[in-house]
Scaffold this motif. Sequence first.
Motif, mmCIF file in Angstrom:
data_model
loop_
_atom_site.group_PDB
_atom_site.id
_atom_site.type_symbol
_atom_site.label_atom_id
_atom_site.label_comp_id
_atom_site.label_asym_id
_atom_site.label_seq_id
_atom_site.Cartn_x
_atom_site.Cartn_y
_atom_site.Cartn_z
ATOM 1 N N ALA A 177 0.845 -1.204 0.000
ATOM 2 C CA ALA A 177 0.000 0.000 0.000
ATOM 3 C C ALA A 177 0.876 1.249 0.000
ATOM 4 O O ALA A 177 0.620 2.219 -0.732
ATOM 5 C CB ALA A 177 -0.926 -0.015 1.223
ATOM 6 N N LYS A 178 1.945 1.223 0.799
ATOM 7 C CA LYS A 178 2.840 2.389 0.863
ATOM 8 C C LYS A 178 3.561 2.599 -0.462
ATOM 9 O O LYS A 178 3.777 3.730 -0.880
ATOM 10 C CB LYS A 178 3.870 2.199 1.978
ATOM 11 C CG LYS A 178 3.312 2.524 3.351
ATOM 12 C CD LYS A 178 4.451 2.691 4.334
ATOM 13 C CE LYS A 178 3.914 3.077 5.703
ATOM 14 N NZ LYS A 178 4.766 2.601 6.792
ATOM 15 N N LEU A 179 3.937 1.506 -1.094
ATOM 16 C CA LEU A 179 4.602 1.628 -2.401
ATOM 17 C C LEU A 179 3.665 2.350 -3.375
ATOM 18 O O LEU A 179 4.069 3.288 -4.071
ATOM 19 C CB LEU A 179 4.973 0.250 -2.967
ATOM 20 C CG LEU A 179 5.391 0.256 -4.442
ATOM 21 C CD1 LEU A 179 6.692 1.039 -4.644
ATOM 22 C CD2 LEU A 179 5.562 -1.154 -4.992
ATOM 23 N N LYS A 180 2.396 1.954 -3.375
ATOM 24 C CA LYS A 180 1.450 2.568 -4.322
ATOM 25 C C LYS A 180 1.264 4.050 -3.994
ATOM 26 O O LYS A 180 1.179 4.883 -4.906
ATOM 27 C CB LYS A 180 0.133 1.790 -4.321
ATOM 28 C CG LYS A 180 0.300 0.419 -5.000
ATOM 29 C CD LYS A 180 -0.983 -0.354 -5.096
ATOM 30 C CE LYS A 180 -1.297 -1.067 -3.806
ATOM 31 N NZ LYS A 180 -2.482 -1.927 -3.880
ATOM 32 N N ASP A 181 1.227 4.385 -2.688
ATOM 33 C CA ASP A 181 1.141 5.811 -2.300
ATOM 34 C C ASP A 181 2.352 6.576 -2.811
ATOM 35 O O ASP A 181 2.234 7.687 -3.325
ATOM 36 C CB ASP A 181 1.097 5.943 -0.770
ATOM 37 C CG ASP A 181 -0.252 5.514 -0.215
ATOM 38 O OD1 ASP A 181 -1.195 5.377 -1.023
ATOM 39 O OD2 ASP A 181 -0.347 5.295 1.014
ATOM 40 N N GLU A 182 3.515 5.975 -2.645
ATOM 41 C CA GLU A 182 4.759 6.631 -3.077
ATOM 42 C C GLU A 182 4.772 6.840 -4.595
ATOM 43 O O GLU A 182 5.264 7.846 -5.085
ATOM 44 C CB GLU A 182 5.964 5.762 -2.705
ATOM 45 C CG GLU A 182 6.494 6.020 -1.323
ATOM 46 C CD GLU A 182 7.588 7.098 -1.310
ATOM 47 O OE1 GLU A 182 8.000 7.556 -2.387
ATOM 48 O OE2 GLU A 182 8.004 7.468 -0.204
ATOM 49 N N LEU A 183 4.238 5.867 -5.325
ATOM 50 C CA LEU A 183 4.206 6.006 -6.788
ATOM 51 C C LEU A 183 3.298 7.175 -7.166
ATOM 52 O O LEU A 183 3.628 7.968 -8.055
ATOM 53 C CB LEU A 183 3.744 4.705 -7.453
ATOM 54 C CG LEU A 183 4.704 3.516 -7.339
ATOM 55 C CD1 LEU A 183 4.101 2.251 -7.958
ATOM 56 C CD2 LEU A 183 6.043 3.822 -8.018
ATOM 57 N N LYS A 184 2.179 7.269 -6.454
ATOM 58 C CA LYS A 184 1.252 8.388 -6.735
ATOM 59 C C LYS A 184 1.936 9.708 -6.426
ATOM 60 O O LYS A 184 1.851 10.667 -7.190
ATOM 61 C CB LYS A 184 -0.028 8.227 -5.916
ATOM 62 C CG LYS A 184 -0.946 7.182 -6.538
ATOM 63 C CD LYS A 184 -2.247 7.020 -5.758
ATOM 64 C CE LYS A 184 -2.822 5.637 -6.037
ATOM 65 N NZ LYS A 184 -3.130 4.876 -4.826
ATOM 66 N N LEU A 185 2.625 9.759 -5.273
ATOM 67 C CA LEU A 185 3.338 10.969 -4.873
ATOM 68 C C LEU A 185 4.307 11.433 -5.952
ATOM 69 O O LEU A 185 4.497 12.617 -6.187
ATOM 70 C CB LEU A 185 4.116 10.646 -3.578
ATOM 71 C CG LEU A 185 5.079 11.690 -3.049
ATOM 72 C CD1 LEU A 185 4.292 12.773 -2.328
ATOM 73 C CD2 LEU A 185 6.080 11.060 -2.077
ATOM 74 N N ARG A 186 4.924 10.473 -6.627
ATOM 75 C CA ARG A 186 5.921 10.791 -7.644
ATOM 76 C C ARG A 186 5.300 10.912 -9.047
ATOM 77 O O ARG A 186 6.020 11.057 -10.028
ATOM 78 C CB ARG A 186 7.007 9.704 -7.671
ATOM 79 C CG ARG A 186 7.873 9.710 -6.431
ATOM 80 C CD ARG A 186 8.629 8.410 -6.259
ATOM 81 N NE ARG A 186 9.173 8.281 -4.915
ATOM 82 C CZ ARG A 186 10.433 8.530 -4.585
ATOM 83 N NH1 ARG A 186 11.285 8.906 -5.491
ATOM 84 N NH2 ARG A 186 10.839 8.388 -3.337
ATOM 85 N N GLY A 187 3.985 10.819 -9.118
ATOM 86 C CA GLY A 187 3.306 10.965 -10.415
ATOM 87 C C GLY A 187 3.600 9.830 -11.379
ATOM 88 O O GLY A 187 3.645 10.025 -12.594
#
Length: 485
Positions: A300-310
């Motif tokens: 879940a955190k990985l997916k959040d981080e990917l979103k954060l980085r666009g």
Amino acid sequence: MTEKRQFRAIKGTRDILPPDSALWNWFERTAREVFETYGFAEIRLPIFEETEVFARAIGAETDVVGKEMFTFPDPSLLDDGRFVSGWQKLKELAIAYDPGRDTMTAEMREQILSQSRVWALAAHTSILWSLEDAVKNLSSLRPEATASVARAYIEHGMHTLPGNVKLYYAGPMFRRERPQKGRYRQFYQVGAEVLGHSDAPSIDAEVLEMLLVLFGRVGLTNTRLYVNSIGCKDCRPKYVELLRTELQKVKDELGPDSQRRIETNPLRVLDSKLPEEQPIIETLPRISDHLCADCREHFAKLKDELKLRGIAYEENWRLVRGLDYYTRTTFEVTAAGLGSQNAVCGGGRYDGLVELLGGPPTKGIGFAIGTDRAILSIQEGSNLPKLPGLAVYVAWMGAKTYPTAVAIARKLRECGLGVELPPEEMKFKKSLGLADKLGARYALIIGEDEVASGTYTLKRLADADQKKLNENDLLEYLESERRSG
Ligand code: AMP
């Protein structure tokens, strides 16, 4: 007479010729530049390793290790005199043998046969060595580089280095696969690995960001990123067992490969591309429903981080990857223009790998880009870079002009320009014709008049525009042209 034979590159290998090689160099150069901006440094690895390094790391049951490695016993490692001298004799005979002259005597034939037998026995049985020794003395051409990176990490005690160890590599890999477009037996990868104490999802995300920044820089924009989590050593075995049980129930509906994999490696069934197996696979339990709490949170955190980085991504629960060492994050990038072999990069997290090879507890993540496919996709797309190539063809005429031509060619080359200086005098028309065929951007005309006046004619070959310039102006003009690309 020596037999006339047309030698060709061995099946599945190929020559990368100019001008393609310039594109390859540019691609690898760009990768180095991008990776270094993220704090990665290059590791240069051997092309062969002890077979056991790959067998342990990648897994003996995988296709890569089980079927595709180029493996050979290393004679130099052996103490057994019979074997070494036998192998040496065999090599000498093979080298001396000339099929055109048929110089092989019955005696030679017999020797070759007997030595081959020793060789074959030594390689495949424990007649000369114990099985343990045989394993130690087998080497394989590397089918991938992550196992070697982990071996080197342990060998050089890199776990004591400060921070995460970030390494990249580039070079050939070897797998005995059926050759087709985008699939070769010697192929090339550029890859990167992060090894260290932390498995923070932000590391995974940064690695993916770096990968996509590179793809953007080289014009590989028509790509898709797929991500998945395949759990850890706690939750994955339970899921694998569940999968095995469910697969047993539908065994009769599966093809022979998948049936075999139920026992050897059930996750690989999810990789199947067979159309008739697809509806069955769709009904199988999904790993995302069986991750432990820690793995679920990591994903879940990985997916959040990917979103954060666009970073745009798609989840693909069937992305298990072929190698045993992966844990948690797995990912793959596909690119356009490649047909069925459209995966241009694969990677993931491998937290247990270093321990598996006898090292300290270490976390790790990395990827490998298939350079052959990346280049193919770039060539099929519309973003081909304009690479510098030959800038100036020095058309000199008259023996007296030659020293000036040599001196000017050298100065231009010192400015970083690609220069062709014909080694022998040529007729003017022929010389300019060759400049054109070589794809030079300019022809620099140096005749006796030019030398006497110190002014040279610079002809732009695309539109025949001509300028008369003295040496300083010429150097300045061409250098500014080079800088502006
Ligand atoms: P893998 O670890 O097998 O997923 O390999 C990573 C990448 O290397 C793949 O996504 C491909 O782009 C490339 N690759 C793997 N095997 C081959 C091959 N036989 N020929 C060309 N490229 C390959």
